[in-house]
Motif scaffolding. Structure first.
Motif, PDB file in Angstrom:
ATOM      1  N   UNK A   1       0.813  -1.215   0.000  1.00  0.00           N
ATOM      2  CA  UNK A   1       0.000   0.000   0.000  1.00  0.00           C
ATOM      3  C   UNK A   1       0.847   1.267   0.000  1.00  0.00           C
ATOM      4  N   UNK A   2       2.137   1.141   0.293  1.00  0.00           N
ATOM      5  CA  UNK A   2       2.997   2.328   0.289  1.00  0.00           C
ATOM      6  C   UNK A   2       3.020   2.973  -1.098  1.00  0.00           C
ATOM      7  N   UNK A   3       3.128   2.135  -2.122  1.00  0.00           N
ATOM      8  CA  UNK A   3       3.104   2.666  -3.489  1.00  0.00           C
ATOM      9  C   UNK A   3       1.721   3.163  -3.848  1.00  0.00           C
ATOM     10  N   UNK A   4       0.685   2.393  -3.496  1.00  0.00           N
ATOM     11  CA  UNK A   4      -0.686   2.755  -3.855  1.00  0.00           C
ATOM     12  C   UNK A   4      -1.028   4.152  -3.352  1.00  0.00           C
ATOM     13  N   UNK A   5      -0.639   4.477  -2.121  1.00  0.00           N
ATOM     14  CA  UNK A   5      -1.006   5.756  -1.535  1.00  0.00           C
ATOM     15  C   UNK A   5      -0.157   6.916  -2.046  1.00  0.00           C
ATOM     16  N   UNK A   6       0.789   6.620  -2.929  1.00  0.00           N
ATOM     17  CA  UNK A   6       1.570   7.689  -3.559  1.00  0.00           C
ATOM     18  C   UNK A   6       1.055   8.028  -4.952  1.00  0.00           C
ATOM     19  N   UNK A   7       0.055   7.281  -5.442  1.00  0.00           N
ATOM     20  CA  UNK A   7      -0.352   7.378  -6.838  1.00  0.00           C
ATOM     21  C   UNK A   7      -1.509   8.316  -7.161  1.00  0.00           C
ATOM     22  N   UNK A   8      -2.539   8.438  -6.322  1.00  0.00           N
ATOM     23  CA  UNK A   8      -3.718   9.201  -6.750  1.00  0.00           C
ATOM     24  C   UNK A   8      -3.399  10.667  -7.025  1.00  0.00           C
ATOM     25  N   UNK A   9      -4.193  11.260  -7.915  1.00  0.00           N
ATOM     26  CA  UNK A   9      -4.080  12.699  -8.142  1.00  0.00           C
ATOM     27  C   UNK A   9      -4.667  13.472  -6.968  1.00  0.00           C
ATOM     28  N   UNK A  10      -5.616  12.858  -6.256  1.00  0.00           N
ATOM     29  CA  UNK A  10      -6.230  13.537  -5.113  1.00  0.00           C
ATOM     30  C   UNK A  10      -6.858  12.495  -4.182  1.00  0.00           C
TER      31      UNK A  10
ATOM     32  N   UNK B   1       0.283  10.764   7.919  1.00  0.00           N
ATOM     33  CA  UNK B   1       1.324  10.358   8.875  1.00  0.00           C
ATOM     34  C   UNK B   1       1.989   9.057   8.438  1.00  0.00           C
ATOM     35  N   UNK B   2       1.180   8.088   7.998  1.00  0.00           N
ATOM     36  CA  UNK B   2       1.724   6.772   7.642  1.00  0.00           C
ATOM     37  C   UNK B   2       2.494   6.837   6.330  1.00  0.00           C
ATOM     38  N   UNK B   3       1.979   7.574   5.337  1.00  0.00           N
ATOM     39  CA  UNK B   3       2.556   7.510   3.990  1.00  0.00           C
ATOM     40  C   UNK B   3       3.340   8.755   3.577  1.00  0.00           C
ATOM     41  N   UNK B   4       3.335   9.781   4.406  1.00  0.00           N
ATOM     42  CA  UNK B   4       4.121  10.993   4.133  1.00  0.00           C
ATOM     43  C   UNK B   4       3.817  11.579   2.745  1.00  0.00           C
ATOM     44  N   UNK B   5       2.578  11.452   2.310  1.00  0.00           N
ATOM     45  CA  UNK B   5       2.194  11.915   0.961  1.00  0.00           C
ATOM     46  C   UNK B   5       1.565  13.303   1.046  1.00  0.00           C
TER      47      UNK B   5
END
Length: 400
Positions: A169-178, A192-196
């Motif tokens: 999920x680390x990659x998944x949560x870096x992908x969306x436009x919003x 907090x978890x993904x620093x995105x």
């Protein structure tokens, strides 16, 4: 004029589907259909445990929303899924390649396994302006979102559970436009978890539309009820209902007054745990929306014992009906609702649960006051027009 075509992606969808995320998706899709053309991509499954194909049609229409259903290629094998889940939790070897392999296997075994849905997204990505994915956890989002990341919005519906920290999920949560979060607490957790922090977001949620007529007396007469508290949702250990049952039983044993002697606990939702032998516990199973609202409206209070929620629609529904709530304070989202609304009580242990229930059962003035506070809160923060306009803003920003 509806000049945007938007695709919602969700693991289950339909009036017969009983689940918070799925209802959230359906309610939002139906309201967004006023602003843009909505397609929903989903499965033919109704049950999230088996993923058995039960819907027959490939294409359906429901309340101005076009639904494209895809068959699940394999039902969930609960033993295999349990073993893979255990392997996932116990893999401390540090072998990243092996870990990724186990994580992908876990996604497949959890399901719903719908490669044709992902194939459709890949082949029709240019047919839609924006894709809106619901829940981060399941195969359609994990496999589908990366195919259209540049035009995607994710409603993660995330809470602080073990699965959120799985590497895939680390990659998944870096992908969306919003992102379109439900609450401040969900936003804070994800960031907090993904620093995105660089990905745009808005906070939405759901609105509450009450039926024109709520027949409380008819509901009470039908089920032979007088004074009761209500739980609405899956009657399962994952929702911490076992603890609620124990707390209620202990409360009934300790309290000796006319009100408490007559008090019942009414459970509304699919029952997945054994409640046989539980005194004064009434399980109604799945009931229609009108009866659900009547159940909440006629209760002393709604109880939400879950430790893991990203919003809790039933809490908002209870507030809309001016009914106070008693919630598990270990869930930051639920505690946030109470802190901001003063519409009920949080509890962390039995004594706090007991005090909350005793107060709401025996102090009618306090009960009414907290109920009014809840109504003010939901009216101010969860209006459908505001929610839809926020989502439409994100859609336009991405599409343009």
């Amino acid at each position: 004029m509806k000049n945007k075509k938007v695709c919602f992606v969700i693991q289950r969808y339909g009036e017969e589907v009983n689940g918070g995320a799925e209802q959230h998706c359906r309610f939002l899709a139906e309201r967004m259909a006023e602003f843009c053309n909505i397609d929903v991509l989903t499965t033919k499954a109704k049950d999230y445990i088996t993923w058995k194909n039960e819907y027959k049609e490939d294409i359906e229409w429901l309340n101005n929303v076009k639904i494209r259903r895809f068959g699940v290629t394999a039902e969930r094998n609960t033993d295999t899924f349990s073993n893979v889940s255990m392997s996932l939790r116990n893999n401390y070897s540090g072998d990243e390649e092996l870990q990724e392999e186990v994580e992908n296997l876990w996604i497949d075994e959890q399901g719903p396994l719908v490669p044709d849905l992902v194939k459709y997204i890949k082949e029709h990505k240019d047919d839609y302006d924006v894709f809106v994915f619901f829940t981060y956890l399941y195969y359609p989002t994990v496999k589908g979102l990366p195919e259209v990341a540049d035009k995607s919005i994710l409603l993660p519906l995330a809470h602080d559970e073990y699965e959120l920290y799985i590497g895939i999920f680390k990659k998944l949560f870096s992908l969306p436009r919003a992102f379109f979060f439900n609450t401040e607490e969900e936003r804070n957790l994800v960031r907090h978890v993904f620093k995105n922090y660089g990905i745009p977001y808005l906070i939405g949620g759901v609105g509450v539309d009450l039926p024109e007529h709520i027949d409380v007396e008819g509901f009470k007469k039908k089920y032979n009820l007088d004074r009761y508290i209500t739980y609405v949702g899956r009657v399962s250990e994952s929702k911490n209902v076992g603890q609620l049952l124990d707390y209620f039983e202990k409360y009934k044993e300790e309290q000796c007054n006319d009100c408490t002697d007559n008090l019942k606990l009414v459970l509304v939702g699919k029952t997945e745990i054994d409640i046989e032998g539980r005194n004064d516990v009434i399980s109604l199973g799945f009931i229609d929306e009108d009866e659900k609202y009547a159940a909440i409206a006629g209760s002393v209070a709604l109880v939400q014992p879950s430790k893991y929620e990203s919003l809790s629609m039933v809490v908002l529904e209870s507030f809309k009906l001016s009914r106070p709530v008693i919630v598990n304070g270990e869930c930051k989202v639920l505690k946030g609702h109470i802190d901001r609304s003063d519409g009920g009580y949080c509890y962390y242990n039995y004594d706090e649960f007991k005090d909350a229930l005793y107060n709401l059962e025996n102090d009618a003035s306090k009960n009414r006051s907290l109920g009014k506070n809840g109504l003010k809160y939901v009216n101010a923060n969860y209006d459908w027009n505001d929610i839809c306009h926020k989502l439409m803003y994100l859609i336009n920003e991405i599409a343009n």
